[in-house]
Each structure stands twice: as structure tokens, then as C-alpha cells.
Write a protein that holds these residues in place. Structure first.
Motif, PDB file in Angstrom:
ATOM      1  N   GLU A 283      36.238  29.563  32.018  1.00 49.78           N
ATOM      2  CA  GLU A 283      34.811  29.917  31.095  1.00 49.78           C
ATOM      3  C   GLU A 283      34.293  28.571  30.427  1.00 49.78           C
ATOM      4  O   GLU A 283      33.623  28.879  29.560  1.00 49.78           O
ATOM      5  N   ASP A 293      39.612  40.041  42.131  1.00 45.67           N
ATOM      6  CA  ASP A 293      38.461  40.627  42.928  1.00 45.67           C
ATOM      7  C   ASP A 293      39.031  41.752  43.899  1.00 45.67           C
ATOM      8  O   ASP A 293      40.107  41.460  44.248  1.00 45.67           O
ATOM      9  N   GLY A 302      36.203  44.443  40.131  1.00 39.47           N
ATOM     10  CA  GLY A 302      36.546  43.263  39.353  1.00 39.47           C
ATOM     11  C   GLY A 302      37.207  43.651  38.234  1.00 39.47           C
ATOM     12  O   GLY A 302      36.769  44.461  37.345  1.00 39.47           O
ATOM     13  N   GLN A 329      26.797  41.994  42.415  1.00 39.63           N
ATOM     14  CA  GLN A 329      26.606  41.945  41.051  1.00 39.63           C
ATOM     15  C   GLN A 329      27.786  42.744  40.409  1.00 39.63           C
ATOM     16  O   GLN A 329      27.938  42.341  39.187  1.00 39.63           O
ATOM     17  N   ASN A 331      30.863  42.178  40.803  1.00 36.82           N
ATOM     18  CA  ASN A 331      31.787  41.213  40.571  1.00 36.82           C
ATOM     19  C   ASN A 331      31.378  40.214  39.499  1.00 36.82           C
ATOM     20  O   ASN A 331      32.357  39.434  38.617  1.00 36.82           O
ATOM     21  N   GLU A 332      30.100  40.128  39.229  1.00 41.03           N
ATOM     22  CA  GLU A 332      29.891  39.389  38.175  1.00 41.03           C
ATOM     23  C   GLU A 332      29.692  40.061  36.930  1.00 41.03           C
ATOM     24  O   GLU A 332      29.908  39.260  35.790  1.00 41.03           O
ATOM     25  N   HIS A 335      32.688  39.626  34.353  1.00 42.83           N
ATOM     26  CA  HIS A 335      32.829  38.561  33.642  1.00 42.83           C
ATOM     27  C   HIS A 335      31.765  38.380  32.334  1.00 42.83           C
ATOM     28  O   HIS A 335      31.928  38.059  31.167  1.00 42.83           O
ATOM     29  N   GLU A 336      30.611  38.991  32.728  1.00 39.24           N
ATOM     30  CA  GLU A 336      29.369  39.081  31.616  1.00 39.24           C
ATOM     31  C   GLU A 336      30.091  39.971  30.522  1.00 39.24           C
ATOM     32  O   GLU A 336      29.780  39.794  29.182  1.00 39.24           O
TER      33      GLU A 336
END
Length: 465
Positions: A283, A293, A302, A329, A331-332, A335-336
Motif C-alpha cells: 500500500e 481473495d 476479500g 468491487q 475485492n476492492e 482494501h478501501e
């Protein structure tokens, strides 16, 4: 509701709506707060409406459990990661692949077991999986490059079951799920299961996906769980010393080993890599997300923990589970949410407090030293000797030393720069440390050349002409 929780909910709602996910379940675990969980959508299971206890397939997140089982067996001396599969399983082919290569997806095994398993939805049982290994291809040479393989992790699961004298399911429950209290994580389909869907790309229709039991391939992708259980698991992968302080499941040092990058997944981007069974997502600024994942028909997952970085409270894990097989989305979002957790609700800043001084034997080590033209600072913090380059960024971890038993003037580098190397202290007649050798390089209090002469004593310039 606090501002951070409101923001978490909003981004989760947006992913559910934009990604058209029938059911979405998210959770955050951290050392300094109560766990947070949130769901949005419908489970598709009329008897069990969507809620925090709804179970989802977690797919390949299962591999992280199998990897931990392998490392447990290694720590107990039952297996050696650098020995071939054939040392532990009677395989008809590809037995030269080492356990370490299989864990890091660098053994070259083809992706799936023999047969079109995702077409027929029929997978081999444990015995057939091993017996038919000669019908599977070695698509790449050993150690050539990263190539993701469900087959490889399935073989490892059956291997660890054999050395333990049970089934993979039994070993998993006894050695991981029960000790960590992951009661909502199961091999079999629970009654609270959400229905997984394929959502039509051109309408709002959704078709339930058929259930599939993976049999011998279970160690690669079989498990069901809740977001809360998986957020705790992610926290364990990132901060085992907080979740499992006694090391009942796995020593913290072993998880350090699992998180060390062994391969990148893309030769040009270097945006993600693999350790021993774990995906590593850098990151920036010395922060990494560690986890995996997962995907199964009708489900995406995720599950990641966050290591390092300002505002990190420790044991920070997140899970995002969804009942759609096509909403990337999901899997994103994991992290968000991890980023938002430290931005919107950072850990409290601990006040500095006076501590006991360094032991007398090491006080003359403290301060500035020179080696190879570079300046280093040796210091004593948190009861240990540390060293770092004088101009190193503040977020770069120092090298940490520990004295050898009965040899206080010889110390081992236990973490950071030159891990594993020795630091040797040389004292004068009064007992003061006047010279050191670290990884055999000489350290002195002044800047010198390799011939030992001070840098300030260069030759006089030759007059021009």
C-alpha cells in the motif's frame, strides 16, 4: 452512529448498489475497538434473512487455512518445506515439487485437478486427487514463475492430513478453528447460508448458482464463514501476537515468515505478490495488506489484515463477503475499508514515558558510528539494542539485536537490516566499546577508509604546475 461507522456503511452500500450484489456482509476487527459488522441486501434464504450470522462461501481464502496447517506441521518437525511432495505422499507424478514452491504457487502445477471440474462440477475425492496427479500437467518448470494452482494447495491439504493421521476437515477443526474460536467457519453448508447468484449483465435478473462440494479439492476453496469470523482471521494473519498471544495456533515468527514475499504475480507491475500461502498487497509507505481473495460460483470474498503505517491500532482485519460471482468491487472494498479505518479512526497516540537505562555493558555502544562512509545511530529502546542509518526515513524499522547466550559481546540481528548476521563488539582495557563488526563490516566512531585511516586525513593537494 459515529462518523467513521457512517462512512464505512456508505461505501459498503455503494458497492452493493453499484456492483448489484444480492447480499453483502462486511466486518472490521481491531485491537482497540469493538468489532464492527454490517450487512445490506437479501440472503435469498427465506428461513434465514440476511444478518451478521449469514454464511457465505469464502472460496480461496480457504488456502490461508491450509497454509497455516502446513506451517504448524513444519514447526512441529513433521515436515520440511524444502523436501519434495514425494517424501510424504505416494504420488504418481510431479513429486519433485517442494512444499515451499507449492505454497507460493511457483511449482508449475496446472491450475485445476485433471478434468473439466468447473464444467462438470464434479471434483475428485482425496484419494483420486492424488492418484490422478499423473494426468495433470506440469505447465511450467519448478521455480520458473508464479502460476496460481488450486491443485497445488489441494495436494498440500491432503499431505498435511496424512502426516497428522486424519482428514483435512478434522485437522482444520482441531488445530485452527476451535483454538481461535472461529465457530461460524465450517466445511459443510450451514443452514444460515446465503444463496449465491450470477447476476445478468444486461438486466436485473439473477440466477442461483448450483451448490458444489469440492471433496478432495476442499483444502483449496471449500469453506463457509461470516464476515466477523473472517475479519478476526485477517487480524490473526496480520497481528498473531494480539489474537493468539500464546502461539497456540502458530508462532508469530512463523507468520512473519509466511508474509515474506517469495514471488510477484506480475513481472512488470509488482502490485501484488505471494508469500507462503498468503497474498501480499503493498500500500506504500511500508504498509502491506496480507490475506487472500476468494471466489466460488455465486460468491466473492476479500479477507485482509493491515500491517504497518500510521494510525494502525494492531490486529486490524477486514472481510467483505458477497453473494455475486461477478462484482469485482467486493475485492476492492476490503482494501478501501482498511484504509478508511486508519484515516477516519486512527489509533490513539501513546505518550512517551521514561524507561530504565540501557544495561551498563551496552551504554558505550549508543550513539553515532561510521561504516563504509555511512553514518549509523545505535540506540536502546523498548529493552533492546537497535541500529539504523542516520538519514533513514522515520518509518523504516530499525535493525534489532539480541545477545547470544553467554556471549554478551556477540549479538544476532533478529530483524531489520542484515537479519541473521552477527554484531561483534571490541572493547578497550577500560571496557568501552571502541570498534564493532556487523556482518563483518567494521564500525568506528569516526569516518574512515577501508585501510583504516580517517577520512579527514587525506593527502595534501599537489600544487598546480
Amino acid at each position: 452512529m459515529t462518523a467513521p461507522l457512517s462512512r464505512y456503511e456508505r461505501v459498503a452500500r455503494k458497492v452493493q448498489a453499484d456492483g448489484r450484489v444480492p447480499a453483502l456482509s462486511v466486518a472490521l476487527h481491531r485491537a482497540d475497538r469493538e468489532p464492527w459488522a454490517f450487512t445490506v441486501g437479501e440472503s435469498g434464504n427465506a428461513a434465514h434473512p440476511l444478518g451478521p450470522e449469514t454464511r457465505f462461501r469464502i472460496g480461496s481464502v480457504t488456502k490461508t487455512f491450509t497454509a497455516v496447517l502446513v506451517m504448524q506441521a513444519r514447526d512441529e518437525g513433521l515436515i520440511d518445506l524444502d523436501k519434495p511432495v514425494s517424501a510424504y505422499l505416494d504420488v504418481p507424478a510431479h513429486g519433485d515439487a517442494t512444499l515451499r514452491r507449492l505454497l507460493s504457487h511457483t511449482a508449475g502445477y496446472q491450475r485445476e485437478p485433471y478434468g473439466d471440474v468447473w464444467d462438470t462440477l464434479i471434483t475428485p475425492d482425496a484419494a483420486k486427487l492424488v492418484a490422478e496427479l499423473d494426468r495433470a500437467e506440469r505447465v511450467l518448470p519448478n521455480a520458473r514463475r508464479f502460476h496460481y494452482s488450486n491443485l497445488g494447495l489441494a495436494v498440500l491439504g491432503q499431505l498435511v492430513a496424512k502426516v497428522r493421521g486424519g482428514t483435512w476437515e478434522q485437522v482444520l477443526d482441531e488445530y485452527v478453528l476451535t483454538p481461535l474460536g472461529l465457530r461460524a467457519t465450517t466445511v459443510t453448508t450451514p443452514r444460515q447460508a446465503a444463496i449465491g447468484y450470477v447476476v445478468d449483465a444486461y438486466s436485473d435478473a439473477a440466477r442461483p448458482e448450483p451448490p458444489i462440494e469440492l471433496a478432495g479439492v476442499a483444502p483449496a476453496a471449500q469453506l463457509w464463514s461470516t464476515a466477523s469470523d473472517m475479519a478476526k482471521w485477517a487480524a490473526f494473519l496480520a497481528s498473531p501476537e494480539r489474537i493468539d498471544p500464546d502461539g497456540r495456533v502458530l508462532a508469530a515468527a512463523t507468520l512473519d515468515e509466511m508474509r515474506w514475499p517469495l514471488t510477484t504475480t506480475d513481472e512488470t507491475l509488482w502490485g501484488a505478490g505471494f508469500g507462503l500461502g498468503l497474498i501480499l498487497v503493498p500500500e506504500g509507505r511500508r504498509v502491506v495488506h496480507v490475506g487472500h481473495d476468494g471466489a466460488m460460483p455465486g460468491f466473492l470474498a476479500g479477507v485482509y489484515g493491515r500491517r504497518g503505517g500510521e494510525g494502525n491500532p494492531g490486529a486490524l482485519g477486514c472481510a467483505v463477503l458477497g453473494s455475486s460471482g461477478g462484482a469485482g468491487q467486493i475485492n476492492e472494498l476490503v482494501h478501501e475499508l482498511l484504509r478508511l479505518a486508519v484515516e477516519l479512526d486512527p489509533a490513539e497516540i501513546r505518550p512517551w514515558r521514561i524507561a530504565p537505562p540501557a544495561p551498563t555493558a551496552y551504554r558505550s555502544v549508543l550513539g553515532r558510528w561510521w561504516s563504509e562512509g555511512s553514518e549509523f545511530v545505535f540506540a536502546w529502546h523498548d529493552g533492546r539494542l537497535e541500529a539504523r542509518l542516520a538519514d533513514a526515513p522515520a518509518d523504516r524499522p530499525p535493525a534489532v539485536f539480541a545477545p547470544l547466550p553467554d556471549r554478551p559481546d556477540v549479538l544476532r540481528t533478529v530483524s531489520g537490516r542484515e537479519t541473521g548476521e552477527l554484531l561483534r563488539l571490541t572493547r578497550d582495557d577500560s571496557g568501552e566499546v571502541v570498534r564493532m563488526h556487523w556482518a563483518t563490516y567494521r564500525f568506528r566512531r569516526f569516518q574512515d577508509g577501508f585501510d583504516g585511516g580517517p577520512a579527514s586525513a587525506g593527502p595534501e593537494p599537489v600544487p598546480a604546475g
